[in-house]
Design a protein around this motif. Sequence first.
Motif, mmCIF file in Angstrom:
data_model
loop_
_atom_site.group_PDB
_atom_site.id
_atom_site.type_symbol
_atom_site.label_atom_id
_atom_site.label_comp_id
_atom_site.label_asym_id
_atom_site.label_seq_id
_atom_site.Cartn_x
_atom_site.Cartn_y
_atom_site.Cartn_z
ATOM 1 N N SER A 73 49.302 31.390 62.645
ATOM 2 C CA SER A 73 49.524 32.620 63.403
ATOM 3 C C SER A 73 48.485 33.661 62.971
ATOM 4 C CB SER A 73 50.933 33.154 63.132
ATOM 5 O OG SER A 73 51.023 33.620 61.781
ATOM 6 N N GLY A 74 48.428 34.789 63.703
ATOM 7 C CA GLY A 74 47.492 35.844 63.334
ATOM 8 C C GLY A 74 47.706 36.337 61.919
ATOM 9 N N GLY A 75 48.975 36.525 61.544
ATOM 10 C CA GLY A 75 49.283 36.986 60.198
ATOM 11 C C GLY A 75 48.920 35.964 59.136
ATOM 12 N N GLU A 76 49.142 34.678 59.433
ATOM 13 C CA GLU A 76 48.802 33.619 58.471
ATOM 14 C C GLU A 76 47.299 33.532 58.257
ATOM 15 O OE1 GLU A 76 50.731 30.557 60.607
ATOM 16 O OE2 GLU A 76 52.694 30.895 59.679
ATOM 17 N N LYS A 77 46.529 33.746 59.347
ATOM 18 C CA LYS A 77 45.067 33.727 59.206
ATOM 19 C C LYS A 77 44.590 34.855 58.303
ATOM 20 C CE LYS A 77 43.969 31.536 63.655
ATOM 21 N NZ LYS A 77 43.342 31.715 64.986
ATOM 22 N N LYS A 78 45.191 36.042 58.469
ATOM 23 C CA LYS A 78 44.785 37.183 57.647
ATOM 24 C C LYS A 78 45.184 36.956 56.189
ATOM 25 C CE LYS A 78 43.046 39.364 61.146
ATOM 26 N NZ LYS A 78 43.439 40.697 61.602
ATOM 27 N N LYS A 79 46.344 36.352 55.969
ATOM 28 C CA LYS A 79 46.746 36.034 54.598
ATOM 29 C C LYS A 79 45.788 35.024 53.975
ATOM 30 C CE LYS A 79 51.734 36.846 55.074
ATOM 31 N NZ LYS A 79 53.086 36.218 54.979
ATOM 32 N N ALA A 80 45.333 34.065 54.786
ATOM 33 C CA ALA A 80 44.388 33.066 54.278
ATOM 34 C C ALA A 80 43.071 33.731 53.868
ATOM 35 C CB ALA A 80 44.142 31.986 55.331
ATOM 36 N N GLU A 81 42.664 34.768 54.595
ATOM 37 C CA GLU A 81 41.451 35.511 54.231
ATOM 38 C C GLU A 81 41.633 36.216 52.887
ATOM 39 O OE1 GLU A 81 38.359 36.268 56.596
ATOM 40 O OE2 GLU A 81 39.116 34.228 56.638
ATOM 41 N N ILE A 82 42.784 36.865 52.701
ATOM 42 C CA ILE A 82 43.032 37.578 51.442
ATOM 43 C C ILE A 82 43.238 36.588 50.298
ATOM 44 C CG2 ILE A 82 44.503 39.259 50.272
ATOM 45 C CD1 ILE A 82 42.703 40.354 52.518
ATOM 46 N N LEU A 83 43.768 35.405 50.602
ATOM 47 C CA LEU A 83 43.874 34.353 49.587
ATOM 48 C C LEU A 83 42.482 33.980 49.078
ATOM 49 C CD1 LEU A 83 45.692 32.276 48.089
ATOM 50 C CD2 LEU A 83 45.275 30.714 50.004
ATOM 51 N N GLN A 84 41.522 33.873 49.983
ATOM 52 C CA GLN A 84 40.137 33.594 49.574
ATOM 53 C C GLN A 84 39.583 34.724 48.715
ATOM 54 O OE1 GLN A 84 37.709 32.315 53.046
ATOM 55 N NE2 GLN A 84 39.672 31.933 54.044
ATOM 56 N N LEU A 85 39.910 35.964 49.079
ATOM 57 C CA LEU A 85 39.477 37.112 48.293
ATOM 58 C C LEU A 85 39.982 37.000 46.859
ATOM 59 C CD1 LEU A 85 38.338 40.097 48.112
ATOM 60 C CD2 LEU A 85 40.648 40.831 48.765
ATOM 61 N N LEU A 86 41.255 36.677 46.696
ATOM 62 C CA LEU A 86 41.834 36.593 45.359
ATOM 63 C C LEU A 86 41.271 35.425 44.562
ATOM 64 C CD1 LEU A 86 45.589 37.405 46.094
ATOM 65 C CD2 LEU A 86 43.840 38.911 45.161
ATOM 66 N N MET A 87 41.023 34.317 45.224
ATOM 67 C CA MET A 87 40.549 33.127 44.514
ATOM 68 C C MET A 87 39.059 33.213 44.174
ATOM 69 S SD MET A 87 43.079 31.140 43.907
ATOM 70 C CE MET A 87 42.231 29.617 43.480
ATOM 71 N N LEU A 88 38.258 33.775 45.069
ATOM 72 C CA LEU A 88 36.812 33.835 44.838
ATOM 73 C C LEU A 88 36.417 35.052 44.002
ATOM 74 C CD1 LEU A 88 35.573 32.832 48.406
ATOM 75 C CD2 LEU A 88 35.709 31.388 46.374
ATOM 76 N N ASN A 89 37.258 36.094 44.033
ATOM 77 C CA ASN A 89 37.032 37.303 43.245
ATOM 78 C C ASN A 89 35.584 37.792 43.345
ATOM 79 O OD1 ASN A 89 37.768 39.405 41.508
ATOM 80 N ND2 ASN A 89 37.122 38.264 39.689
ATOM 81 N N PRO A 90 35.118 38.106 44.561
ATOM 82 C CA PRO A 90 33.725 38.512 44.740
ATOM 83 C C PRO A 90 33.443 39.864 44.085
ATOM 84 C CG PRO A 90 34.973 38.935 46.723
ATOM 85 C CD PRO A 90 35.883 38.174 45.821
ATOM 86 N N LYS A 91 32.159 40.126 43.874
ATOM 87 C CA LYS A 91 31.756 41.426 43.329
ATOM 88 C C LYS A 91 31.924 42.528 44.372
ATOM 89 C CE LYS A 91 28.246 39.231 40.406
ATOM 90 N NZ LYS A 91 26.776 39.061 40.206
ATOM 91 N N PHE A 92 31.733 42.159 45.638
ATOM 92 C CA PHE A 92 31.829 43.134 46.719
ATOM 93 C C PHE A 92 32.456 42.468 47.927
ATOM 94 C CE2 PHE A 92 29.709 45.102 50.524
ATOM 95 C CZ PHE A 92 30.427 46.288 50.490
ATOM 96 N N ALA A 93 33.528 43.055 48.439
ATOM 97 C CA ALA A 93 34.240 42.477 49.580
ATOM 98 C C ALA A 93 34.304 43.456 50.731
ATOM 99 C CB ALA A 93 35.659 42.073 49.161
ATOM 100 N N ILE A 94 34.011 42.950 51.917
ATOM 101 C CA ILE A 94 34.118 43.712 53.162
ATOM 102 C C ILE A 94 35.340 43.171 53.902
ATOM 103 C CG2 ILE A 94 32.966 44.366 55.304
ATOM 104 C CD1 ILE A 94 30.344 43.214 53.837
ATOM 105 N N LEU A 95 36.310 44.020 54.158
ATOM 106 C CA LEU A 95 37.515 43.606 54.874
ATOM 107 C C LEU A 95 37.481 44.244 56.252
ATOM 108 C CD1 LEU A 95 40.186 44.049 52.029
ATOM 109 C CD2 LEU A 95 38.647 42.111 52.471
#
Length: 248
Positions: free
Chosen positions: A149-171
């Motif tokens: 779903s739309g919400g699940e896709k957005k959660k999957a994006e934030i899951l990547q943010l937490l796992m990859l822990n980038p130096k700079f993130a654009i949301l």
Amino acid sequence: MSEQSLLQVKDLSVSIDNELPILHNINLDIKPGETHVLMGPNGAGKSTLGFTLMGNPHYNVTNGSITFEGQDITDASSDKRAKAGMFLSFQNPYEVPGISLSSFIRNAYHAQTGAPVKLLAFQKSLKAAMEILSMDESYADRDLNVGFSGGEKKKAEILQLLMLNPKFAILDETDSGLDVDAVRTVSKGIEEYQKKKDGALLIITHSTKILESLHVDYTHVLVKGNIVHTGDGSLVDEINANGFERFV
């Protein structure tokens, strides 16, 4: 440029396919640990800036420069920017059949760091991050965003943010199309990223719901391709109350 700067955008103008510029002389200076918010009405050019910072070849820099950790990346590819520690969460995440969410994140981590992924530690971290986002563990084995779903896709994006822990993130409009509960959950994931205090955020949005529980250092208002005003986090409250009328 200040030694403390992580990302500096100087006099940046951008067009699509060499047509008239969409962005005009954009200037930003973002330091580690800071959260910047880019707000503005629909069609102002907010997503264009996000794609340009991440090196999407569809967008042409006609003037100015982008510097990341002291290196000029104006002409660098998206892959090189990702490897350097930059991350973009898409407004409309892509479906990737044939590769699971877990495998996608593992591969992205390996590409970013060059280090081998220790499976047990990775699985433990993934489970903990999914719990923060109230994601069922079964999603880890499902093809990336396929049937989400739309919400699940957005959660999957934030899951990547937490796992990859980038130096700079654009949301890029991560809250777009989400109900109130999903916005709270996604915001909780962003808060978790903020707690690490070593990564910087540029949150692109035309809403204020996702910002209610987040610390914001600077707010920039983009109108017709120009940053017309910059303020602190309190500017979010003003926009929430009065909209963009005084900036248009």
